[in-house]
Design an enzyme around this catalytic site. Structure first.
Site, mmCIF file in Angstrom:
data_model
loop_
_atom_site.group_PDB
_atom_site.id
_atom_site.type_symbol
_atom_site.label_atom_id
_atom_site.label_comp_id
_atom_site.label_asym_id
_atom_site.label_seq_id
_atom_site.Cartn_x
_atom_site.Cartn_y
_atom_site.Cartn_z
ATOM 1 N N HIS A 34 9.814 31.601 -11.301
ATOM 2 C CA HIS A 34 9.582 31.725 -12.674
ATOM 3 C C HIS A 34 10.787 32.741 -13.134
ATOM 4 O O HIS A 34 11.085 32.629 -14.576
ATOM 5 C CB HIS A 34 8.138 32.185 -13.028
ATOM 6 C CG HIS A 34 7.832 31.592 -14.520
ATOM 7 N ND1 HIS A 34 8.537 31.619 -15.669
ATOM 8 C CD2 HIS A 34 6.672 31.454 -15.023
ATOM 9 C CE1 HIS A 34 8.121 31.253 -16.599
ATOM 10 N NE2 HIS A 34 7.074 31.073 -16.557
ATOM 11 N N THR A 64 11.026 33.718 -24.181
ATOM 12 C CA THR A 64 9.680 33.412 -24.825
ATOM 13 C C THR A 64 9.342 34.347 -25.619
ATOM 14 O O THR A 64 9.447 35.674 -25.518
ATOM 15 C CB THR A 64 8.764 33.001 -23.744
ATOM 16 O OG1 THR A 64 8.324 34.081 -22.824
ATOM 17 C CG2 THR A 64 9.183 31.728 -22.892
ATOM 18 N N TYR A 115 -2.935 33.283 -25.150
ATOM 19 C CA TYR A 115 -1.631 33.372 -24.959
ATOM 20 C C TYR A 115 -1.310 31.752 -25.082
ATOM 21 O O TYR A 115 -1.552 31.000 -24.552
ATOM 22 C CB TYR A 115 -1.251 33.937 -23.685
ATOM 23 C CG TYR A 115 0.175 33.929 -23.461
ATOM 24 C CD1 TYR A 115 0.898 35.371 -23.155
ATOM 25 C CD2 TYR A 115 0.995 32.924 -23.242
ATOM 26 C CE1 TYR A 115 2.062 35.516 -23.011
ATOM 27 C CE2 TYR A 115 2.233 33.154 -22.757
ATOM 28 C CZ TYR A 115 2.849 34.342 -22.758
ATOM 29 O OH TYR A 115 4.218 34.625 -22.470
#
EC number: 2.3.1.21
Length: 688
Positions: free
Chosen positions: A394, A521, A508
């Site tokens: 990630h 993000t 979230y």
């Protein structure tokens, strides 16, 4: 205008002597035209940057575009060029602005109001006001200084402190997965599927290197940042004691392959030529046919990348810093990407389709905990029955970038490369190709491998995954109600969570900030006052008209929150960066410490689909992608990934932990989501 003559007067005396009058004029004209050209380019770039800083278009109602926005769109089209390259817009993208601290605190307090009692909210308000009047403005000044010289004031800190400095396992906690087509498997031949998949990925890499990919643009006009593509291939995450490091190499002519406990280096280029899909299939088949046993300690070596980071760092330094182990590890880490030839079969088909999908998801998320290399930027899994999937690290990029890659790969595999009638790759084979190279190891018997494997297996065994395609309706019906599909789903999730747990939680939702250079993000706090009011009204049996009114308010509010997050007016990244500044300065903030410690019990994300439009889903309805998913962020919470496919389907990937009694037994929330999606449409449908 006499400028060329003035330049000519300032030429060095040596040029006056060596060049005649005509030569001096030509040199002066060349200098003038070069300066004029550079000035024009910089001016156009600056103008485009100013234009792309305009975001009011996003807040206008659909079908009610202002004249200002119409003029703006025309100017952006004129300055964008006809055939931009992948990175053409990078220097024209605006920088992420630093929101006002007062605005951020106000938005934060509004976001937590439905989660706190009156006493708790009063206390949090006092903490926020105290922070603003004392430490907050000082931290804000330092952050604005950083924003002046940094390309993006968030991204470098986000990558380092959220991802690379985490010392817990990245398997499940950080890495995420992507799935194959739902109904279709292009070929049942494992080696052939590997051949086409590897070829498609390398063709994508070639397009990235040559900048031949079209930039992703919203509404075909507004470009998004493409910086995350730079480290897609030839990249690995290497462990450290305090922090990991992302290492990227310019090129790699091989991939690393794992099969039945053995590691191989598979060369995919010969004399500068990319091997054909049939040749790669031939080489993969050689690996599958290899019956040699794993070397001592080799089979479960990948568990080091699945366990805690500090033991892996120490093991790497002690046993992999020189000699044969270093050479073999380098071959894995410098590979274009990692490939696992799995000896299991996965997919939906069988007597238990729902259970099969769940097992498929868990296999991609963690596998056996040692048959993936979780540190690679991404790893491809090819199953025995021809199904495939991927597991992505990630830190280097977010899901939309990987989804773009995976969408291209699946479409190229099925529609461009194709297969013969008997399921093999197309093309000719040079049977004189050298065999794939077996990697050699010298691993002591007493190592960290078993300990890391135990940690990873405990984590993997605790994760419950459930995949369900919702097919009763999709975005087509939702949009007829003039409601955002994303807002519709998020409100349904709030209702489902309330039914499941009897209350609300901090939620979230990931929103991208790639309208800005090097943007990643921002968090959309989906649990709002409006969504909670709607859920309570529905549960309390209010009239349909009242529920419908509250639902519209909740939907509009969610849309506004999402737009604010996309345009740099979010909450969490700003507060996170203020917290990092406070740590650099060595000062403590009770307010920031409490904010960043709040658990996200409902972590959600929408995976984009059809970003490239390589094939038409209407003509090929069976080639639906399942999307992908991730593990739960909180031990007592849910991870929910959803993908809106076509007009009639929404795929959900939901995860939780068995160790939490409130989320256990096959994800109670999934049944609620299914019911609530139908429930909401019943009263939001416009009466004739």
């Amino acid at each position: 205008m006499g400028l060329i003559a003035k330049i000519q007067q300032h030429l060095p005396l040596s040029l006056h002597v060596s060049l005649g009058a005509q030569g001096q004029t030509m040199v002066s004209a060349l200098l003038f035209s070069t300066l004029l050209w550079l000035s024009l380019i910089l001016a156009l770039r600056f103008c485009l940057k100013l234009l792309l800083s305009y975001h009011q278009w996003m807040f206008e109602q659909h079908g009610r575009i202002s004249n200002t926005t119409k003029v703006w769109v025309t100017l952006v089209r004129l300055l964008s060029g006809r055939k931009p390259l992948l990175y053409s817009y990078q220097t024209s993208l605006p920088h992420l602005p630093v929101p006002g601290i007062k605005d951020t605190l106000s938005r934060y307090l509004e976001s937590v109001r439905p989660l706190l009692t009156d006493v708790e909210f009063k206390r949090m308000t006092e903490l926020g006001n105290q922070f603003e009047s004392t430490l907050g403005n000082r931290l804000q000044r330092y952050l604005k200084l950083k924003a002046l010289w940094a390309t993006n004031y968030v991204s470098d800190w986000w990558e380092e402190y959220i991802y690379l400095r985490s010392r817990s396992p990245i398997m499940v906690n950080s890495n995420y997965y992507g799935m194959d087509f739902l109904y279709v498997t292009p070929t049942p031949v494992q080696a052939a599927r590997a051949g086409n998949t590897i070829t498609a990925l390398l063709l994508y890499r070639r397009k990235v290197n040559r900048e031949e990919l079209k930039p992703v643009r919203l509404c075909t006009v507004i470009p998004l940042c493409a910086a995350q593509c730079e480290r897609m291939f030839n990249t690995t995450r290497t462990p450290g004691v305090e922090t990991d490091v992302l290492q990227h190499w310019q090129d790699s002519e091989f991939v690393a392959v794992y099969h039945k406990g053995r590691y191989f280096r598979l060369w995919v280029y010969q004399a500068g030529r990319l091997l054909s899909p049939r040749e790669i299939e031939y080489q993969v088949q050689r690996i599958l046919d290899d019956t040699s046993p794993p070397q001592p300690g080799e089979e479960k070596l990948g568990a080091l990348t699945a366990g805690d980071r500090i033991p892996w760092s120490e093991m790497r330094k002690q046993h992999f810093s020189s000699g044969i182990n270093k050479r073999s590890l380098d071959a894995i880490e410098r590979a274009a990407f990692f490939v696992t030839l799995d000896d299991e079969e996965q997919g939906m088909k069988g007597e238990d389709p729902a259970g099969n999908l769940d097992r498929y998801a868990k296999s991609l998320l963690h596998g056996k905990c040692y048959d993936r290399w979780f540190d690679k930027s991404f790893s491809i899994v090819i199953y025995k029955n021809g199904k495939n999937g991927l597991n992505a690290e990630h830190s280097w990029a977010d899901a939309p970038t990987v989804a773009h890659l995976w969408e291209y790969t699946l479409a190229t595999d099925a529609f461009q490369l194709g297969y013969t009638e008997d399921g093999h790759c197309k093309g000719e084979v040079d049977r004189m190709l050298p065999r794939p190279q077996r990697l050699l190891w010298d691993i002591p018997s007493e190592t960290q491998v078993q300990s890391s494997l135990a940690v990873a297996q405990a984590l993997a065994n605790d994760v419950d995954c459930h995949i369900f395609p919702f097919v009763k309706f999709g975005k087509g019906r939702i949009k007829k109600l003039r409601i955002s599909p994303d807002a519709f789903i998020q409100i349904a999730l709030q209702l489902a969570y309330y039914r499941d747990r009897g209350g609300f939680c901090l939620t979230y939702e990931a929103s991208m900030t790639r309208l800005f250079r090097e943007g990643r993000t921002e968090t959309v706090r989906s649990c709002s006052n409006e969504s909670c009011a709607f859920v309570r009204a529905l549960e309390d049996g209010e009239t349909e008209d009242e529920c419908r009114r509250l639902f519209r308010l909740a939907s509009d509010r969610h849309q506004n929150l999402y737009r604010m997050a996309m345009t740099g007016a979010g909450i969490d990244r700003h507060l996170f960066c203020l917290y990092v500044v406070s740590k650099y300065l060595g000062v403590d903030s009770p307010f920031l410490k409490e904010v960043l410690a709040e658990p996200w019990r409902l972590s959600t994300s929408q995976t984009p689909v059809q970003q490239m439009e390589l094939f038409d889903l209407k003509n090929y309805p069976d080639f639906l992608s399942l999307g992908g998913g991730f593990g739960p962020v909180a031990d007592d919470g849910y991870g929910v990934s959803y993908i809106i496919v076509g007009e009639e389907m929404i795929n959900f990937h939901v995860s939780s932990k068995y160790s939490c009694g409130e989320t256990v037994r096959h994800l109670n929330i999934t049944n609620d989501i299914n019911a609530k999606l139908e429930h909401i449409t019943q009263f939001t449908t416009v009466k004739k």
